[in-house]
Each structure stands twice: as structure tokens, then as C-alpha cells.
Design an enzyme around this catalytic site. Structure first.
Site, PDB file in Angstrom:
ATOM      1  N   ARG A   1      10.642 -35.302   3.445  1.00 16.86           N
ATOM      2  CA  ARG A   1       9.602 -35.510   3.996  1.00 16.86           C
ATOM      3  C   ARG A   1       9.581 -36.612   5.228  1.00 16.86           C
ATOM      4  NH1 ARG A   1       5.706 -38.835   4.527  1.00 16.86           N
ATOM      5  NH2 ARG A   1       3.469 -38.305   4.714  1.00 16.86           N
TER       6      ARG A   1
ATOM      7  N   LYS B   1      19.573 -46.409   3.715  1.00 17.43           N
ATOM      8  CA  LYS B   1      18.865 -45.177   4.036  1.00 17.43           C
ATOM      9  C   LYS B   1      17.687 -45.063   4.953  1.00 17.43           C
ATOM     10  CE  LYS B   1      15.865 -43.417   1.129  1.00 17.43           C
ATOM     11  NZ  LYS B   1      14.737 -42.769   1.628  1.00 17.43           N
ATOM     12  N   ASN B   2      16.833 -46.142   4.626  1.00 23.35           N
ATOM     13  CA  ASN B   2      15.607 -46.392   5.302  1.00 23.35           C
ATOM     14  C   ASN B   2      15.799 -46.773   6.911  1.00 23.35           C
ATOM     15  OD1 ASN B   2      14.304 -45.315   3.079  1.00 23.35           O
ATOM     16  ND2 ASN B   2      13.102 -47.119   2.641  1.00 23.35           N
TER      17      ASN B   2
ATOM     18  N   ARG C   1      20.094 -38.630  -2.988  1.00 23.85           N
ATOM     19  CA  ARG C   1      19.320 -38.690  -1.577  1.00 23.85           C
ATOM     20  C   ARG C   1      19.657 -40.120  -1.205  1.00 23.85           C
ATOM     21  NH1 ARG C   1      13.958 -38.651  -2.507  1.00 23.85           N
ATOM     22  NH2 ARG C   1      13.879 -39.197  -0.317  1.00 23.85           N
TER      23      ARG C   1
ATOM     24  N   ILE D   1       1.266 -49.703  -3.283  1.00 24.24           N
ATOM     25  CA  ILE D   1       1.823 -48.803  -2.101  1.00 24.24           C
ATOM     26  C   ILE D   1       1.636 -47.364  -2.478  1.00 24.24           C
ATOM     27  CG2 ILE D   1       3.483 -48.366  -0.316  1.00 24.24           C
ATOM     28  CD1 ILE D   1       2.707 -51.198  -0.538  1.00 24.24           C
TER      29      ILE D   1
ATOM     30  N   ASP E   1      10.030 -49.934  -3.648  1.00 23.37           N
ATOM     31  CA  ASP E   1      11.063 -49.303  -4.012  1.00 23.37           C
ATOM     32  C   ASP E   1      12.160 -49.827  -5.085  1.00 23.37           C
ATOM     33  OD1 ASP E   1      10.389 -47.322  -2.008  1.00 23.37           O
ATOM     34  OD2 ASP E   1      12.133 -48.010  -0.730  1.00 23.37           O
TER      35      ASP E   1
ATOM     36  N   ARG F   1       0.715 -37.618   0.742  1.00 23.63           N
ATOM     37  CA  ARG F   1       1.502 -38.734   1.870  1.00 23.63           C
ATOM     38  C   ARG F   1       0.802 -38.317   3.084  1.00 23.63           C
ATOM     39  NH1 ARG F   1       6.585 -40.772   0.100  1.00 23.63           N
ATOM     40  NH2 ARG F   1       6.662 -41.642   1.987  1.00 23.63           N
ATOM     41  N   PRO F   2      -0.363 -38.637   3.469  1.00 21.82           N
ATOM     42  CA  PRO F   2      -1.102 -38.553   4.646  1.00 21.82           C
ATOM     43  C   PRO F   2      -0.074 -39.088   6.116  1.00 21.82           C
ATOM     44  CG  PRO F   2      -2.334 -40.354   3.435  1.00 21.82           C
ATOM     45  CD  PRO F   2      -0.983 -39.959   2.388  1.00 21.82           C
ATOM     46  N   ILE F   3      -0.536 -38.518   7.078  1.00 24.53           N
ATOM     47  CA  ILE F   3       0.178 -38.968   8.270  1.00 24.53           C
ATOM     48  C   ILE F   3      -0.788 -39.355   9.255  1.00 24.53           C
ATOM     49  CG2 ILE F   3       2.613 -38.125   7.870  1.00 24.53           C
ATOM     50  CD1 ILE F   3       1.680 -36.009   9.788  1.00 24.53           C
ATOM     51  N   ASP F   4      -2.084 -39.720   8.794  1.00 23.03           N
ATOM     52  CA  ASP F   4      -3.221 -39.873   9.582  1.00 23.03           C
ATOM     53  C   ASP F   4      -2.994 -41.060  10.770  1.00 23.03           C
ATOM     54  OD1 ASP F   4      -3.128 -41.106   7.092  1.00 23.03           O
ATOM     55  OD2 ASP F   4      -5.211 -42.183   7.946  1.00 23.03           O
ATOM     56  N   LEU F   5      -2.009 -42.143  10.288  1.00 24.23           N
ATOM     57  CA  LEU F   5      -2.094 -43.155  11.014  1.00 24.23           C
ATOM     58  C   LEU F   5      -0.784 -42.932  11.953  1.00 24.23           C
ATOM     59  CD1 LEU F   5      -1.686 -46.085   8.207  1.00 24.23           C
ATOM     60  CD2 LEU F   5      -3.606 -45.503   9.554  1.00 24.23           C
TER      61      LEU F   5
ATOM     62  N   CYS G   1       4.349 -35.363  -2.032  1.00 25.69           N
ATOM     63  CA  CYS G   1       5.477 -35.402  -2.554  1.00 25.69           C
ATOM     64  C   CYS G   1       5.506 -35.974  -3.933  1.00 25.69           C
ATOM     65  CB  CYS G   1       6.332 -36.057  -1.663  1.00 25.69           C
ATOM     66  SG  CYS G   1       6.429 -37.889  -1.789  1.00 25.69           S
TER      67      CYS G   1
HETATM   68  C1  UD1 Z   1       8.985 -46.103   3.819  1.00 25.13           C
HETATM   69  C2  UD1 Z   1       9.952 -45.798   3.050  1.00 25.13           C
HETATM   70  C3  UD1 Z   1      10.059 -45.771   1.514  1.00 25.13           C
HETATM   71  C4  UD1 Z   1       8.939 -46.901   1.126  1.00 25.13           C
HETATM   72  C5  UD1 Z   1       7.902 -47.318   1.794  1.00 25.13           C
HETATM   73  C6  UD1 Z   1       6.833 -48.292   1.650  1.00 25.13           C
HETATM   74  C7  UD1 Z   1      11.441 -44.578   4.699  1.00 25.13           C
HETATM   75  C8  UD1 Z   1      12.482 -43.216   4.986  1.00 25.13           C
HETATM   76  N1  UD1 Z   1      10.927 -44.674   3.460  1.00 25.13           N
HETATM   77  O1  UD1 Z   1       8.014 -44.741   3.659  1.00 25.13           O
HETATM   78  O2  UD1 Z   1      10.956 -45.809   0.930  1.00 25.13           O
HETATM   79  O3  UD1 Z   1       8.632 -46.876   0.134  1.00 25.13           O
HETATM   80  O4  UD1 Z   1       8.180 -46.807   3.541  1.00 25.13           O
HETATM   81  O5  UD1 Z   1       7.906 -49.362   1.890  1.00 25.13           O
HETATM   82  O6  UD1 Z   1      11.663 -45.461   5.209  1.00 25.13           O
HETATM   83  N2  UD1 Z   1      -0.007 -44.045   4.552  1.00 25.13           N
HETATM   84  C9  UD1 Z   1      -1.143 -43.389   5.097  1.00 25.13           C
HETATM   85  N3  UD1 Z   1      -1.425 -42.894   6.101  1.00 25.13           N
HETATM   86  C10 UD1 Z   1      -0.295 -42.603   7.112  1.00 25.13           C
HETATM   87  C11 UD1 Z   1       0.965 -43.300   6.729  1.00 25.13           C
HETATM   88  C12 UD1 Z   1       1.018 -43.955   5.313  1.00 25.13           C
HETATM   89  O7  UD1 Z   1      -2.355 -43.450   4.292  1.00 25.13           O
HETATM   90  O8  UD1 Z   1      -0.377 -42.411   8.173  1.00 25.13           O
HETATM   91  C13 UD1 Z   1       0.009 -44.618   3.263  1.00 25.13           C
HETATM   92  C14 UD1 Z   1       0.973 -43.799   2.305  1.00 25.13           C
HETATM   93  O9  UD1 Z   1       0.514 -42.764   1.846  1.00 25.13           O
HETATM   94  C15 UD1 Z   1       1.462 -44.880   1.347  1.00 25.13           C
HETATM   95  C16 UD1 Z   1       1.321 -46.091   2.294  1.00 25.13           C
HETATM   96  O10 UD1 Z   1       0.633 -45.796   3.337  1.00 25.13           O
HETATM   97  O11 UD1 Z   1       0.455 -44.983   0.189  1.00 25.13           O
HETATM   98  C17 UD1 Z   1       2.870 -46.550   2.760  1.00 25.13           C
HETATM   99  O12 UD1 Z   1       3.286 -45.525   3.419  1.00 25.13           O
HETATM  100  P1  UD1 Z   1       4.396 -45.911   4.492  1.00 25.13           P
HETATM  101  O13 UD1 Z   1       4.767 -47.467   4.985  1.00 25.13           O
HETATM  102  O14 UD1 Z   1       4.194 -45.236   5.874  1.00 25.13           O
HETATM  103  O15 UD1 Z   1       5.869 -45.398   3.874  1.00 25.13           O
HETATM  104  P2  UD1 Z   1       6.904 -44.547   4.407  1.00 25.13           P
HETATM  105  O16 UD1 Z   1       7.120 -44.817   6.096  1.00 25.13           O
HETATM  106  O17 UD1 Z   1       6.410 -42.989   4.051  1.00 25.13           O
END
Ligand code: UD1
Length: 438
Positions: free
Chosen positions: A94, A24-25, A399, A329, A307, A123-127, A118
């Protein structure tokens, strides 16, 4: 809305082999990447999941043609004539935020709603955003929307303060449309990043280093039609191995990459399972009582995957002794604990730590999945529990798991999917406020 339930009579050992779906990922960012190509993209081993359907909705909304034949999906991005993703589609999933980099590369501009929190917490996307800005994208955050322009993106060095999977993927996709070289340091090293690299290369992109913490992309090349088979789903494989460990018996997961599962199989071996790995399969056997395991700490790959934390916790719930799980995480990833308690589990949570005191047996109960992997934990627990369990909230499980009841029934489990007559445990069927995630 999915009003089905799984009815499971636990306590039957599992025996046999199970084929593992495509990851899936991996398939989600790869389907997003198809919009960047100049011809028809064929994605093989594409799992039948509701998240994949949600991705098709976005691709079709954008104007792409999507056709499925068995496990192969053909996406023709040439008719694409939009660069926005509406809020209702963003809310379905998301992780659709990964379309941002892909649409920017394809169209030079993109517009989508902010993907909010969620089930797993904020779930920030600042990065993602700071990296795209560093490449020269202009991003305006207004009224819950992201409006992005990236007609003149230029490659540069981007250092991630945390190896975010989604941010690494988004940068890789955007960097294909930036002129010059982008170098991502402290990149996520998950196998799914490497799979995305394989697909991008098949389309003609210059990308290297995925799987290590430095990924280098030379952008600006026209991308063409490609064909790619999705990597096996290591988390689905971990879940079926956990099911074998919990229920006992002998389970082989086929078509997997055993090295992607080594942290999971070493915990299962410590719990008292015999684990043998071949080139593309893993066999697990258990006929003695389960034992507690040393602390399980979730970490970015190659650490123990977040996961797989909940399915493994369902195994530890009826092992002899006390096991500790530390979730590093996500903030809110113990929501299955309350449901496991309904089955007799003794688990105490304090912040990011869960202390699991193994009980001699779990009992069947009416339980509800509140998130995807939490649902998997309840399924694993139900297979080992004495008596009948009824698992609702299947919209979460569907899902990420392709036909789980068929795969488990083929292993000898007593499991069937039924229509849920009422709204299920805990009152009415609820939808999470934010987009579904992980
Ligand atoms: C992906 C996987 C999910 C897995 C996760 C960690 C998909 C669709 N999902 O989620 O199954 O559990 O990797 O292996 O591939 N964070 C920030 N800012 C950002 C981005 C992330 O603070 O801009 C934080 C998140 O809130 C979280 C951590 O970083 O606490 C890990 O997130 P990330 O590695 O980005 O996971 P996803 O890509 O969302």
C-alpha cells in the site's frame, strides 16, 4: 505465497548482540525518490525485505535499472520510460502511493490505482491528494484509478490537518518538482522524514526543517546522482529489545540511534528491565519478573510509535499487574490480540483501548500473523512462552524483518524456519483483500 512457519521453543533467555537492519519505512520513500535523479543512485544498508522487493518491481516496471550488491542497491532511473504503476504492483504494498509525488516530479504525470484499505483498517490518502492539488496537480479519480498531471506545479504553504508520514513524504517529493517554495506545516516529524531529507539533499534538492513540524522545499532544481546509507530501523530494534524483555537475559541492539527509541526504552525500564544506552547501541537486561506499565498511548513521533505497540503488548501480557494500551493512529491495530489469547494472554479490547491483565506465563501455540507488527508480537510472545509455538502468516513478518530467525538464533533462541505442510491455523492461507501496509 509464503507457506513457511517459524517453530519456536520458548523460555530460553537471550544473550548477545544483534545488528539492526536499515529502516523499512525509510528505504521505501528513498527508493521511490531515486526516480527523480539524473544519474545512478546508490542506497546502502538496504534491508532484504519483501517490501523492498515489491519496490524493485515497481522501479523495474517504470524502466529503471536496479542492481543489488550485498546491502547496497544501485538504481539507474535514466532509462525510465513509464509513469504508471499497475494495480497488481500497487496491491503488493500500500505504501507504494509515495511513488505518486516522485513520478510527478520526474515525468509531470502519473497514473496508479487507488490504494484502498488494508489489514490496519481504512487507509485514506485524502491528505496526500489535497496537498498535491494545492501545488497545482490535476488529479482525476476514476474507476479506482488516480490520473495525475503536474507539469506546472507551483510551491505554496500546505498545512496538514494530521501529521501523516506518507503525506509529508509525498509532498516533499512533489515539491522538488514544483517551482518556488513549498512550506509544509504540521509535517510528520518521524526520523524517516529526516532520512528522506538527507537523501534529497544528497541529490541536490533544497530541503530543510525535516524532523521539525515545518519542512521547507525550494523546488525546480535538477537532481543528480547520489549515495546514501539508510537510517537504522528503530522498530526492528524495539522488537529485539521487546524479545529480550519477554524472554529475559541480556540483549544489545547495535548500530541504532538510541534517541529514536527513548519512548520504547522508558516503557521497558518501567516494566523492570535495566536499559543502558550508548552512542549507537542499547543494552537491555532482565532477570526479575516483569511489571505492568503505565498506559501506553500511541502518537505521532516523538510520541510512542504505533508500530511498537504490539511487540510491547506481548511483553505486558506476562507482566505482574494490568497495563493499558491506547491506539490513536490506526483503527484496526489489535488483530494480534486474538492470537495472543491462544497462548494464554488475558487481553480485553474495547475500541481503541486494550486492557492487558498480565498472566504468570504464556504457553506455546499454533498462531498466525495477520499483519506485520502483529506478527512481531507473536514472535516476541513465543520466545517467552512455555513449550513450542508455530508461527505462520510469515509473508507479513518478511515484509519488515530481515532474517529474524537468524538474528534470534544468534542470541540463543531455539527457533527455526520450516516448510508449512498444511495451510496452517485457522484454515486455508488467506490473502488480505487490500494492499499490505504499515
Ligand atoms: C507510516 C509507516 C507506518 C507507521 C505510520 C504511523 C511507512 C511505509 N509506514 O504509514 O509503519 O505505522 O506511518 O507512524 O512509512 N491518514 C488519513 N489521510 C491521509 C493519510 C493518513 O486519514 O491522507 C490517516 C491514516 O489512515 C492513519 C493516520 O492518518 O490513521 C496515520 O497515517 P500515516 O502517518 O499517513 O501513516 P503511513 O504513512 O501510511
Amino acid at each position: 505465497m509464503n507457506n513457511n512457519a517459524l517453530v519456536i521453543r520458548g523460555g530460553r533467555p537471550l544473550r548477545g548482540a544483534v545488528g539492526i537492519q536499515g529502516a523499512k519505512n525509510s528505504v521505501l520513500p528513498i527508493l521511490a525518490a531515486t526516480v527523480m535523479g539524473g544519474g545512478e543512485q546508490v542506497v546502502r544498508r538496504c534491508p532484504q525485505l519483501s517490501d523492498v522487493e515489491s519496490t524493485f518491481h515497481i522501479l523495474r516496471y517504470l524502466g529503471c535499472r536496479v542492481r543489488r550488491e550485498g546491502d547496497a542497491v544501485a538504481v539507474d532511473p535514466r532509462p525510465m520510460d513509464r509513469c504508471d504503476v499497475p494495480d497488481r504492483l500497487m496491491r503488493e504494498m500500500r505504501s507504494s502511493v509515495v511513488f505518486l509525488g516522485a513520478i510527478l516530479t520526474r515525468s509531470g504525470e502519473a497514473c496508479m490505482s487507488f490504494p484502498g484499505g488494508c489489514e490496519l483498517g481504512p487507509r485514506p490518502i485524502d491528505l496526500h491528494l489535497s496537498a498535491l492539488r494545492a501545488l497545482g496537480a490535476e488529479i482525476f479519480e476514476t474507476g479506482g484509478n488516480l490520473i495525475c498531471r503536474g507539469h506546472h506545479m507551483v510551491g505554496r504553504e500546505v498545512n496538514l490537518t494530521f501529521p501523516s508520514v506518507g503525506a509529508t513524504e509525498n509532498i516533499m517529493l512533489a515539491a522538488c518538482g514544483a517551482s518556488g517554495v513549498t512550506r509544509i506545516t504540521n509535517a510528520a516529524r518521524e526520523p524517516e522524514i529526516e532520512d528522506l531529507q538527507h537523501f534529497l539533499r544528497a541529490m541536490g534538492a533544497r530541503v530543510e526543517g525535516a524532523g521539525s513540524s515545518t519542512v521547507v522545499i525550494e523546488g525546480g532544481y535538477a537532481l543528480h546522482a547520489a549515495e546514501h546509507a539508510i537510517l537504522p530501523d528503530r522498530i526492528a530494534a524495539a522488537t529485539y529489545l521487546a524479545a529480550g524483555a519477554a524472554a529475559g537475559g541480556t540483549v544489545t541492539v547495535e548500530d541504532v540511534c538510541p534517541e529514536h527509541l527513548s519512548t520504547v526504552t522508558s516503557i521497558l525500564a518501567e516494566a523492570g528491565c535495566e536499559v543502558r544506552a550508548g552512542h549507537t547501541h542499547i543494552t537491555l537486561h532482565r532477570d526479575t519478573p516483569l511489571r505492568a506499565v503505565r498506559p501506553v498511548r500511541t502518537m505521532p513521533y516523538p510520541g510512542f510509535p504505533t508500530d511498537a505497540q504490539s511487540p510491547l503488548m506481548a511483553v505486558a501480557a506476562h507482566a505482574e499487574g494490568t497495563s493499558v494500551f491506547v491506539e490513536n493512529i490506526f483503527e484496526n491495530r489489535f488483530r494480534h490480540v486474538g492470537e495472543l489469547a491462544r497462548m494464554g494472554a488475558d487481553i480485553k479490547v474495547a475500541g481503541r483501548v486494550a486492557v492487558v491483565c498480565g498472566v504468570p506465563r504464556l504457553y506455546g501455540a499454533h498462531v498466525r500473523a495477520t499483519d506485520l507488527r502483529g506478527g512481531a508480537a507473536l514472535l516476541v510472545a513465543a520466545l517467552s512462552a512455555e513449550g513450542e509455538s508455530r508461527l505462520t502468516g510469515l509473508r507479513h513478518l518478511d515484509r519488515g524483518y530481515e532474517a529474524p530467525e537468524q538474528r534470534l538464533a544468534a542470541l540463543g533462541a531455539d527457533i527455526r524456519r520450516v516448510e508449512e505442510p498444511d495451510a496452517g491455523a485457522g484454515g486455508s492461507v488467506r490473502r488480505a483483500a487490500g494492499g499490505a501496509c504499515d
